[in-house]
Motif scaffolding. Structure first.
Motif, PDB file in Angstrom:
ATOM      1  N   LEU A  50       0.831  -1.210   0.000  1.00 38.69           N
ATOM      2  CA  LEU A  50       0.000   0.000   0.000  1.00 38.69           C
ATOM      3  C   LEU A  50       0.867   1.262   0.000  1.00 38.69           C
ATOM      4  N   LEU A  51       1.948   1.255   0.762  1.00 35.75           N
ATOM      5  CA  LEU A  51       2.863   2.404   0.763  1.00 35.75           C
ATOM      6  C   LEU A  51       3.448   2.640  -0.627  1.00 35.75           C
ATOM      7  N   ARG A  52       3.809   1.562  -1.298  1.00 36.08           N
ATOM      8  CA  ARG A  52       4.365   1.694  -2.653  1.00 36.08           C
ATOM      9  C   ARG A  52       3.326   2.243  -3.623  1.00 36.08           C
ATOM     10  N   LEU A  53       2.087   1.790  -3.489  1.00 31.58           N
ATOM     11  CA  LEU A  53       1.022   2.300  -4.353  1.00 31.58           C
ATOM     12  C   LEU A  53       0.814   3.800  -4.144  1.00 31.58           C
ATOM     13  N   GLN A  54       1.062   4.248  -2.907  1.00 30.89           N
ATOM     14  CA  GLN A  54       0.939   5.667  -2.587  1.00 30.89           C
ATOM     15  C   GLN A  54       2.224   6.437  -2.894  1.00 30.89           C
ATOM     16  N   LYS A  55       3.230   5.719  -3.424  1.00 26.05           N
ATOM     17  CA  LYS A  55       4.535   6.304  -3.752  1.00 26.05           C
ATOM     18  C   LYS A  55       5.193   6.940  -2.529  1.00 26.05           C
ATOM     19  N   ARG A  56       5.032   6.276  -1.382  1.00 27.75           N
ATOM     20  CA  ARG A  56       5.635   6.755  -0.143  1.00 27.75           C
ATOM     21  C   ARG A  56       7.009   6.121   0.033  1.00 27.75           C
ATOM     22  N   THR A  57       7.849   6.775   0.755  1.00 31.63           N
ATOM     23  CA  THR A  57       9.205   6.305   0.993  1.00 31.63           C
ATOM     24  C   THR A  57       9.188   5.128   1.967  1.00 31.63           C
ATOM     25  N   ILE A  58      10.010   4.144   1.653  1.00 29.71           N
ATOM     26  CA  ILE A  58      10.152   2.962   2.502  1.00 29.71           C
ATOM     27  C   ILE A  58      11.602   2.920   2.960  1.00 29.71           C
ATOM     28  N   SER A  59      11.798   2.816   4.256  1.00 22.08           N
ATOM     29  CA  SER A  59      13.152   2.857   4.812  1.00 22.08           C
ATOM     30  C   SER A  59      13.949   1.622   4.381  1.00 22.08           C
ATOM     31  N   PRO A  60      15.266   1.748   4.344  1.00 19.80           N
ATOM     32  CA  PRO A  60      16.107   0.592   4.017  1.00 19.80           C
ATOM     33  C   PRO A  60      15.894  -0.584   4.986  1.00 19.80           C
ATOM     34  N   GLU A  61      15.644  -0.288   6.259  1.00 20.17           N
ATOM     35  CA  GLU A  61      15.394  -1.350   7.234  1.00 20.17           C
ATOM     36  C   GLU A  61      14.114  -2.112   6.895  1.00 20.17           C
ATOM     37  N   THR A  62      13.087  -1.365   6.507  1.00 14.65           N
ATOM     38  CA  THR A  62      11.825  -1.999   6.125  1.00 14.65           C
ATOM     39  C   THR A  62      12.006  -2.803   4.843  1.00 14.65           C
ATOM     40  N   GLU A  63      12.747  -2.253   3.897  1.00  8.50           N
ATOM     41  CA  GLU A  63      13.025  -2.983   2.650  1.00  8.50           C
ATOM     42  C   GLU A  63      13.709  -4.316   2.941  1.00  8.50           C
ATOM     43  N   LYS A  64      14.662  -4.309   3.864  1.00  6.04           N
ATOM     44  CA  LYS A  64      15.387  -5.532   4.235  1.00  6.04           C
ATOM     45  C   LYS A  64      14.433  -6.527   4.880  1.00  6.04           C
ATOM     46  N   ALA A  65      13.608  -6.043   5.793  1.00  6.72           N
ATOM     47  CA  ALA A  65      12.637  -6.921   6.457  1.00  6.72           C
ATOM     48  C   ALA A  65      11.682  -7.527   5.440  1.00  6.72           C
ATOM     49  N   VAL A  66      11.185  -6.713   4.524  1.00  3.77           N
ATOM     50  CA  VAL A  66      10.253  -7.188   3.506  1.00  3.77           C
ATOM     51  C   VAL A  66      10.914  -8.230   2.612  1.00  3.77           C
ATOM     52  N   LYS A  67      12.157  -8.001   2.266  1.00  7.00           N
ATOM     53  CA  LYS A  67      12.886  -8.970   1.424  1.00  7.00           C
ATOM     54  C   LYS A  67      12.988 -10.316   2.140  1.00  7.00           C
ATOM     55  N   ASP A  68      13.366 -10.297   3.406  1.00 15.01           N
ATOM     56  CA  ASP A  68      13.506 -11.542   4.163  1.00 15.01           C
ATOM     57  C   ASP A  68      12.148 -12.233   4.370  1.00 15.01           C
ATOM     58  N   ILE A  69      11.135 -11.454   4.688  1.00 18.21           N
ATOM     59  CA  ILE A  69       9.795 -12.022   4.873  1.00 18.21           C
ATOM     60  C   ILE A  69       9.288 -12.613   3.565  1.00 18.21           C
ATOM     61  N   THR A  70       9.514 -11.910   2.461  1.00 16.28           N
ATOM     62  CA  THR A  70       9.091 -12.397   1.152  1.00 16.28           C
ATOM     63  C   THR A  70       9.773 -13.716   0.811  1.00 16.28           C
ATOM     64  N   THR A  71      11.045 -13.825   1.129  1.00 16.33           N
ATOM     65  CA  THR A  71      11.786 -15.059   0.863  1.00 16.33           C
ATOM     66  C   THR A  71      11.184 -16.221   1.648  1.00 16.33           C
TER      67      THR A  71
END
Length: 181
Positions: free
Chosen positions: A141-162
């Protein structure tokens, strides 16, 4: 074939996230199928009349289910909860088995994120997979709103996605031929 059918066969995690998005779209139209049909589905390009009718019927059925299950304002349909429950059961079996050390390793890599997210959540007892999916959906949803995502959140999302991608793969393998736990 509608997108949900394709996702359900290919990737259970993507299917759940897609269905949550559809639930939110239906809520945006106040669970009013006539509005969905005239204001939303009219934008779709269908291969033929039969596909249009199947898609309209699918949305109409979802609207009816959301009304009857009382999830017009929030929550998830039972059909989606059932998919999550099946995945949760498999997740627990994989963790309890000595035959899936790579999965356990991925899980323990994600566990600190789960603990942190649960600490911020109002429902501290929700299943771990629910927490993970909530995180992925929130970032989507944040990406759809073109909002900034922190590098820490990006890392967490990558690991969760894996982790969730691996779980989905195991689910499909288990459906083809039961896994040895």
């Amino acid at each position: 074939m509608i997108i949900a059918d394709q996702l359900k066969k290919r990737n259970r995690i993507e299917y759940i996230l897609y269905m949550w998005q559809v639930e939110d779209i239906i809520r945006a139209y106040a669970c009013d199928f006539d509005r969905i049909k005239t204001d939303y589905l009219c934008r779709f390009q269908f291969e033929d009349e039969a596909q249009r009718e199947r898609t309209e019927q699918w949305y109409a059925d979802l609207c009816n289910m959301m009304h009857s299950e009382g999830v017009m304002k929030g929550g998830h349909l039972q059909i989606n909860k059932n998919v999550l429950q099946n995945l949760t059961e498999l997740h627990e079996q994989l963790l309890a088995s000595a035959n899936f050390p790579y999965y356990k390793e991925m899980y323990y890599n994600v566990l600190p994120y789960i603990v942190e997210l649960r600490g911020k959540s109002q429902d501290k007892n929700e299943p771990e997979l629910q927490t993970c999916l909530d995180a992925l959906y929130g970032v989507m949803l944040l990406r759809l709103q073109k909002r900034t995502i922190s590098p820490e959140t990006e890392k967490a999302v990558k690991d969760i996605t894996t982790l969730l991608g691996q779980l989905s793969d195991y689910y499909l393998k288990d459906q083809e031929e039961p896994l040895e736990f």
